[in-house]
Design a protein around this motif. Structure first.
Motif, PDB file in Angstrom:
ATOM      1  N   VAL A 124      42.870  43.341  37.236  1.00  0.00           N
ATOM      2  CA  VAL A 124      43.145  41.910  37.163  1.00  0.00           C
ATOM      3  C   VAL A 124      42.441  41.237  38.323  1.00  0.00           C
ATOM      4  CG1 VAL A 124      44.912  40.113  37.165  1.00  0.00           C
ATOM      5  CG2 VAL A 124      45.393  42.319  36.110  1.00  0.00           C
ATOM      6  N   VAL A 125      41.560  40.281  38.009  1.00  0.00           N
ATOM      7  CA  VAL A 125      40.772  39.600  39.021  1.00  0.00           C
ATOM      8  C   VAL A 125      40.856  38.109  38.794  1.00  0.00           C
ATOM      9  CG1 VAL A 125      38.476  39.326  40.037  1.00  0.00           C
ATOM     10  CG2 VAL A 125      39.170  41.544  39.133  1.00  0.00           C
ATOM     11  N   ARG A 126      41.064  37.364  39.836  1.00  0.00           N
ATOM     12  CA  ARG A 126      41.024  35.916  39.730  1.00  0.00           C
ATOM     13  C   ARG A 126      39.578  35.476  39.576  1.00  0.00           C
ATOM     14  NH1 ARG A 126      45.805  33.959  38.180  1.00  0.00           N
ATOM     15  NH2 ARG A 126      47.456  35.096  39.259  1.00  0.00           N
ATOM     16  N   GLY A 127      39.297  34.757  38.502  1.00  0.00           N
ATOM     17  CA  GLY A 127      37.923  34.352  38.230  1.00  0.00           C
ATOM     18  C   GLY A 127      37.740  32.854  38.340  1.00  0.00           C
ATOM     19  N   GLU A 128      36.524  32.445  38.663  1.00  0.00           N
ATOM     20  CA  GLU A 128      36.230  31.023  38.771  1.00  0.00           C
ATOM     21  C   GLU A 128      36.243  30.393  37.390  1.00  0.00           C
ATOM     22  OE1 GLU A 128      32.800  29.021  40.870  1.00  0.00           O
ATOM     23  OE2 GLU A 128      33.223  30.739  42.158  1.00  0.00           O
ATOM     24  N   GLY A 129      36.944  29.291  37.217  1.00  0.00           N
ATOM     25  CA  GLY A 129      36.978  28.604  35.937  1.00  0.00           C
ATOM     26  C   GLY A 129      37.919  29.241  34.943  1.00  0.00           C
ATOM     27  N   SER A 130      38.654  30.223  35.355  1.00  0.00           N
ATOM     28  CA  SER A 130      39.617  30.852  34.452  1.00  0.00           C
ATOM     29  C   SER A 130      40.853  31.229  35.237  1.00  0.00           C
ATOM     30  CB  SER A 130      39.018  32.104  33.787  1.00  0.00           C
ATOM     31  OG  SER A 130      38.768  33.079  34.763  1.00  0.00           O
TER      32      SER A 130
ATOM     33  N   SER B 131      42.616  34.037  34.823  1.00  0.00           N
ATOM     34  CA  SER B 131      42.527  35.445  35.186  1.00  0.00           C
ATOM     35  C   SER B 131      41.517  36.172  34.309  1.00  0.00           C
ATOM     36  CB  SER B 131      43.897  36.116  35.065  1.00  0.00           C
ATOM     37  OG  SER B 131      44.367  36.030  33.733  1.00  0.00           O
ATOM     38  N   HIS B 132      41.099  37.301  34.791  1.00  0.00           N
ATOM     39  CA  HIS B 132      40.134  38.156  34.077  1.00  0.00           C
ATOM     40  C   HIS B 132      40.701  39.564  34.047  1.00  0.00           C
ATOM     41  CE1 HIS B 132      36.131  40.551  34.454  1.00  0.00           C
ATOM     42  NE2 HIS B 132      36.637  40.633  33.241  1.00  0.00           N
ATOM     43  N   HIS B 133      40.916  40.090  32.853  1.00  0.00           N
ATOM     44  CA  HIS B 133      41.466  41.430  32.697  1.00  0.00           C
ATOM     45  C   HIS B 133      40.416  42.332  32.064  1.00  0.00           C
ATOM     46  CE1 HIS B 133      45.369  39.514  33.357  1.00  0.00           C
ATOM     47  NE2 HIS B 133      45.017  38.623  32.444  1.00  0.00           N
ATOM     48  N   VAL B 134      40.480  43.602  32.406  1.00  0.00           N
ATOM     49  CA  VAL B 134      39.609  44.600  31.790  1.00  0.00           C
ATOM     50  C   VAL B 134      40.488  45.647  31.125  1.00  0.00           C
ATOM     51  CG1 VAL B 134      37.792  46.307  32.132  1.00  0.00           C
ATOM     52  CG2 VAL B 134      37.831  44.229  33.526  1.00  0.00           C
ATOM     53  N   ALA B 135      40.427  45.720  29.806  1.00  0.00           N
ATOM     54  CA  ALA B 135      41.191  46.722  29.051  1.00  0.00           C
ATOM     55  C   ALA B 135      40.286  47.918  28.770  1.00  0.00           C
ATOM     56  CB  ALA B 135      41.692  46.126  27.739  1.00  0.00           C
ATOM     57  N   VAL B 136      40.788  49.098  29.056  1.00  0.00           N
ATOM     58  CA  VAL B 136      39.980  50.318  28.922  1.00  0.00           C
ATOM     59  C   VAL B 136      40.753  51.353  28.123  1.00  0.00           C
ATOM     60  CG1 VAL B 136      38.709  52.120  30.151  1.00  0.00           C
ATOM     61  CG2 VAL B 136      38.989  49.864  31.185  1.00  0.00           C
ATOM     62  N   ARG B 137      40.028  52.096  27.300  1.00  0.00           N
ATOM     63  CA  ARG B 137      40.635  53.219  26.594  1.00  0.00           C
ATOM     64  C   ARG B 137      39.665  54.388  26.626  1.00  0.00           C
ATOM     65  NH1 ARG B 137      40.677  50.473  20.547  1.00  0.00           N
ATOM     66  NH2 ARG B 137      38.463  50.716  20.050  1.00  0.00           N
ATOM     67  N   TYR B 138      40.201  55.591  26.504  1.00  0.00           N
ATOM     68  CA  TYR B 138      39.421  56.809  26.701  1.00  0.00           C
ATOM     69  C   TYR B 138      39.503  57.724  25.492  1.00  0.00           C
ATOM     70  CZ  TYR B 138      39.677  55.312  31.548  1.00  0.00           C
ATOM     71  OH  TYR B 138      39.592  54.572  32.704  1.00  0.00           O
ATOM     72  N   GLY B 139      38.349  58.287  25.116  1.00  0.00           N
ATOM     73  CA  GLY B 139      38.288  59.344  24.126  1.00  0.00           C
ATOM     74  C   GLY B 139      37.894  60.632  24.820  1.00  0.00           C
TER      75      GLY B 139
ATOM     76  N   TYR C  78      39.679  37.194  29.049  1.00  0.00           N
ATOM     77  CA  TYR C  78      39.771  36.056  29.951  1.00  0.00           C
ATOM     78  C   TYR C  78      40.905  35.142  29.493  1.00  0.00           C
ATOM     79  CZ  TYR C  78      35.118  37.519  31.415  1.00  0.00           C
ATOM     80  OH  TYR C  78      34.036  38.243  31.868  1.00  0.00           O
ATOM     81  N   THR C  79      41.724  34.752  30.437  1.00  0.00           N
ATOM     82  CA  THR C  79      42.761  33.770  30.170  1.00  0.00           C
ATOM     83  C   THR C  79      42.284  32.437  30.737  1.00  0.00           C
ATOM     84  OG1 THR C  79      44.437  35.486  30.400  1.00  0.00           O
ATOM     85  CG2 THR C  79      45.194  33.212  30.460  1.00  0.00           C
ATOM     86  N   ILE C  80      42.032  31.453  29.858  1.00  0.00           N
ATOM     87  CA  ILE C  80      41.468  30.168  30.270  1.00  0.00           C
ATOM     88  C   ILE C  80      42.370  29.031  29.807  1.00  0.00           C
ATOM     89  CG2 ILE C  80      39.114  31.081  30.192  1.00  0.00           C
ATOM     90  CD1 ILE C  80      38.755  29.672  27.524  1.00  0.00           C
ATOM     91  N   PRO C  81      42.278  27.898  30.469  1.00  0.00           N
ATOM     92  CA  PRO C  81      43.077  26.749  30.025  1.00  0.00           C
ATOM     93  C   PRO C  81      42.716  26.327  28.608  1.00  0.00           C
ATOM     94  CG  PRO C  81      42.173  26.395  32.222  1.00  0.00           C
ATOM     95  CD  PRO C  81      41.498  27.623  31.673  1.00  0.00           C
ATOM     96  N   ASN C  82      43.672  25.877  27.880  1.00  0.00           N
ATOM     97  CA  ASN C  82      43.454  25.398  26.517  1.00  0.00           C
ATOM     98  C   ASN C  82      42.759  24.033  26.559  1.00  0.00           C
ATOM     99  OD1 ASN C  82      43.661  24.481  23.852  1.00  0.00           O
ATOM    100  ND2 ASN C  82      45.601  25.564  23.544  1.00  0.00           N
ATOM    101  N   PRO C  83      41.521  23.951  26.014  1.00  0.00           N
ATOM    102  CA  PRO C  83      40.784  22.680  26.090  1.00  0.00           C
ATOM    103  C   PRO C  83      41.511  21.530  25.398  1.00  0.00           C
ATOM    104  CG  PRO C  83      39.343  24.473  25.421  1.00  0.00           C
ATOM    105  CD  PRO C  83      40.736  24.996  25.354  1.00  0.00           C
TER     106      PRO C  83
END
Length: 225
Positions: free
Chosen positions: A37-43, A45-53, A63-68
């Motif tokens: 979880v990283v605080r991003g400019e203009g958003s 928050s920024h999340h990275v979802a990862v899965r493994y095989g 990205y979680t951004i404000p609703n225009p």
């Protein structure tokens, strides 16, 4: 053994092969909800979802951004497609810097699962070869049982290795991870394989003893003397 028994064994072994291949190529053996979880400019928050095989690591950005249309309302979630790469990789997964044991164990587990799939294919070929003549049907069940057993043994070893790595490995990306569908599918596969092995052995032994339900109309009995 009766030809019908071999047909049923073939169908079940083929289904087992399909599920094993599916588990081998799925990328949700380990499926974290949110890795970073990283605080991003203009958003917000920024999340990275990862899965493994067993052989791939797939990740996507959320990205979680404000609703225009309604800045004061709930935010929007925008996400990318999953992008996959081979896993583990020497440099990117720090296999040469304190993570070598994990990388070797994971790669070995993946290889063993593939070997199990190979024995599953051999079991199907043995059934096809064995049903061609009555004399072969009397003997081939032993080879079929052994091949199905080995085909189930290797996935079980893979499951054990992966489970141990989940529990003990200091791989930081597993901190928020949880077992995925492929992990549980593999359990079903090797348990079903052992059950099928037992069924083949029981049927084969009964046929060897001359039981008509197992040997069919041409039941055979050992000659004593």
């Amino acid at each position: 053994m009766r030809k019908t028994s071999y047909v049923v064994s073939f169908v079940l072994a083929a289904a087992l092969l399909v599920f094993n291949i599916s588990a081998a190529f799925r990328t949700d053996w380990r499926a974290p909800l949110l890795l970073l979880v990283v605080r991003g400019e203009g958003s917000l928050s920024h999340h990275v979802a990862v899965r493994y095989g067993l052989a791939f690591r797939c990740a996507r950005d959320l990205y979680t951004i404000p609703n225009p249309s309604d800045p004061t309302g709930p935010p929007q979630i925008v996400y990318s497609d999953f992008e996959c790469r081979p896993f583990p990789m020497s440099v990117r997964d720090h296999c040469e810097k304190g993570n070598r044991a994990f990388c070797v164990a994971w790669a070995t587990a993946s290889y063993l699962y593939e070997v199990g799939i190979g024995f599953n294919v051999l079991a199907l070929l043995a059934i096809v070869f064995g049903v061609s003549t009555h004399s072969r049907r009397r003997r081939i069940w032993k080879a079929v049982a052994v091949l199905i057993f080995i085909a189930s043994l290797f996935p079980m070893i893979t499951f054990a290795v992966i489970s141990d790595l989940f529990r003990t490995a200091r791989f930081w990306e597993f901190a928020r991870a949880r077992p995925g569908w492929a992990y549980y599918l593999s359990i079903i596969c090797w348990i079903a394989g052992f059950v099928l092995t037992g069924a083949v052995v029981i049927n084969g032994v009964a046929a060897s003893k001359g039981h008509r339900w197992a040997a069919g109309r041409r039941a055979y009995r050992p000659i004593s003397g």
